[in-house]
Design a protein around this motif. Structure first.
Motif, PDB file in Angstrom:
ATOM      1  N   TYR A 509      54.988  33.355  14.865  1.00 28.11           N
ATOM      2  CA  TYR A 509      56.176  33.446  14.004  1.00 28.11           C
ATOM      3  C   TYR A 509      56.950  32.134  14.034  1.00 28.11           C
ATOM      4  O   TYR A 509      57.398  31.635  12.995  1.00 28.11           O
ATOM      5  N   ILE A 512      55.158  29.457  11.986  1.00 21.16           N
ATOM      6  CA  ILE A 512      55.313  29.660  10.540  1.00 21.16           C
ATOM      7  C   ILE A 512      56.733  29.316  10.106  1.00 21.16           C
ATOM      8  O   ILE A 512      56.945  28.696   9.057  1.00 21.16           O
ATOM      9  N   LYS A 516      57.612  26.374   7.489  1.00 21.31           N
ATOM     10  CA  LYS A 516      58.363  26.657   6.262  1.00 21.31           C
ATOM     11  C   LYS A 516      59.571  25.721   6.158  1.00 21.31           C
ATOM     12  O   LYS A 516      59.883  25.213   5.072  1.00 21.31           O
TER      13      LYS A 516
END
Length: 521
Positions: A509, A512, A516
């Motif tokens: 998580y 990512i 992003k």
């Protein structure tokens, strides 16, 4: 009139200097660390004691050849020189500490206190790095970062219980980043080169440093740029020459490299390192199980996934073997968006995030990753955690799960309350600090804009975040209570597999989320 005159003569109290307050933070942390001196210590304690003996008892030409103990010297030369410096004081305190033969497995009180206190003193480097990165921030942000870094439970567990010198090394990284954020690229590159000669595993961020410095410092026209590139290259070469020059002179570079890069140890260092390869290995085991049930002749792998050191055999029964080259390519692919951003928009304010992302990539996809390597990105991300509400939410979850992933390092029953208490206190301090920081900021923004809202949005992590944290509690209850009741002493790897997989979800998580942010910035 007299009262007014007296009031004018009174001087306002002098505000305390940030460095003084930071010293109090360090002193409080040092007191806790001193109390933990008699607690559990891992084999790394003997590793570093033996390195003291090697560097003190043997000439430099034999440091990387000695095999008196299984714990051979496998760090770069600057760390060996650091051990040599410490050995001078160790010899004055207790000569047996640095005796090559008599010192094997020596753990007297003098050795224990000397090595533990040496780690505490080496944390002064971390203190300096934190100070440099926070000295221009407002008081609230400063103190919040000090809590996250100086009082980090991960550093307490890894350095002051398990036993290592990560605080000293991470301090060097923070010092390097502070110079880059100030626009002093040469100093930032110099300190990073020195860091690589202390511990080569920090080289994962080298591509980010290279691209950033090339674009930000050297890309200034052909003549000027070439001259700057020459100066930067000369500084790096000079640092490595000082570190490795004596070993080049003795013709030992091949041996030094062999010790520093033991690719024969296998893909995984420990079962509970929460990275991408956890999913890969579990998938391999599930596929092997299903294929055996379908009648296929699937042999069990010779190497064990649960060992601290896997060995040079593949632990995979069905899926393809993973080589160091494969992991290297994966890390570079994961890094590529960051490198592109660093080239297109080389802004000093973003360098800390990019370096933290690089270490996240190395942790997730690297070869023979130690579970302790999570410190390499958790500590730098603490610096940016106070910049926005989204950053604080991300850091709260990441820091919590990363600290929990280190629990297997302290496996003895008497240390269980310590690690649980450290995690709970850290989570509470983070929650209180982030809530105070961002609720206050949101209130000020509302006052300035003169907008009215029925409800203020403070520090919240949402239902998904709370659900994940509750999952950590359920995983721990399952491993500590339910598994012994249901299975007894059988299948001891299941709790580790479960916690490792669950923590790996948190690390993925974070990867990512950081990716992003890089793509959107």
């Amino acid at each position: 009139m007299e009262a007014q005159t007296t009031q004018k003569l009174k001087k306002p109290p002098k505000p305390s200097k940030p460095i003084t307050e930071l010293w109090w933070f360090f002193a409080a942390a040092a007191c806790v660390k001193l109390l933990l001196i008699p607690a559990y210590k891992s084999t790394d304690f003997e590793v570093h004691r033996h390195w003291l003996a090697i560097t003190h008892s043997l000439p430099l030409s034999q440091w990387y050849f000695d095999e008196t103990s299984p714990w051979t010297l496998d760090y770069p030369p600057f760390f060996a020189y650091f051990e040599r410096l410490l050995s001078i004081f160790a010899n004055l305190i207790d000569p047996q500490i640095v005796h090559l033969q008599k010192g094997l497995d020596y753990s007297s009180n003098t050795a224990l206190y000397f090595q533990r206190i040496s780690v505490i003193f080496s944390d002064l480097c971390l203190l300096h790095g934190v100070y440099r990165l926070t000295r221009k921030l407002d008081s609230t942000r400063q103190k919040l970062i000090w809590v996250l870094v100086v009082w980090s439970p991960m550093l307490v567990i890894v350095d002051h219980l398990h036993f290592q010198y990560n605080g000293f090394l991470l301090g060097s990284l923070l010092i390097s980043l502070s110079y880059l954020e100030e626009g002093r690229d040469l100093m930032g590159g110099l300190v990073f080169a020195v860091l690589l000669c202390f511990k080569h595993l920090f080289a994962v961020a080298a591509p980010v440093y290279f691209v950033y410095l090339l674009r930000h410092y050297c890309w200034k026209g052909f003549v000027r740029g070439f001259w700057r590139l020459f100066i930067l290259g000369a500084i790096v070469v000079a640092v490595f020459a000082v570190a490795y020059g004596p070993f080049v002179y003795h013709g030992q570079m091949q041996q030094v490299i062999h010790r520093m890069f033991p690719f024969g140890r296998g893909l995984c260092h420990a079962y509970w390192a929460p990275n991408f390869w956890v999913f890969y290995i579990i998938l391999d085991k599930v596929l092997a199980f299903l294929l055996r049930r379908l009648g296929f002749n699937i042999q069990a792998p010779a190497a064990s996934f649960t060992g601290g050191i896997v060995g040079d055999l593949s632990p995979f029964a069905v899926l393809p073997q993973i080589t160091p080259v494969t992991t290297f390519i994966l890390v570079l692919l994961a890094l590529s968006p960051c490198l592109i951003k660093a080239w297109r928009h080389p802004r000093p304010v973003r360098i800390t995030r990019w370096v933290a992302y690089a270490y996240t990539c190395g942790f997730l996809f690297g070869w023979h990753v130690h579970e302790k390597a999570a410190l390499h990105f958790v500590i730098p991300l603490a610096i940016v955690a106070v910049q926005s509400l989204d950053d604080s939410r991300h850091y709260f979850l990441l820091s919590t799960v990363s600290c929990y992933s280190l629990f297997p390092l302290l496996f003895e029953a008497q240390e269980y309350p310590i690690k649980v208490l450290l995690l709970l206190l850290h989570s509470m301090l983070m929650w209180l600090g982030f809530s105070a920081q961002f609720t206050k900021r949101i209130s000020l923004e509302l006052e300035k804009s003169e907008k009215k809202k029925d409800k203020e949005e403070g520090f919240v992590i949402g239902w998904v975040g709370w659900g994940y944290l509750v999952g950590i509690l359920l995983v721990e209850i399952s491993g500590q209570l339910l598994h012994p009741i249901i299975f007894g002493d059988k299948l001891p790897f299941i709790p580790l597999m479960l916690s490792s997989t669950y923590c790996a979800l948190g690390t993925m998580y974070s990867f990512i989320w950081q990716l992003k942010w890089i793509l959107d910035s």
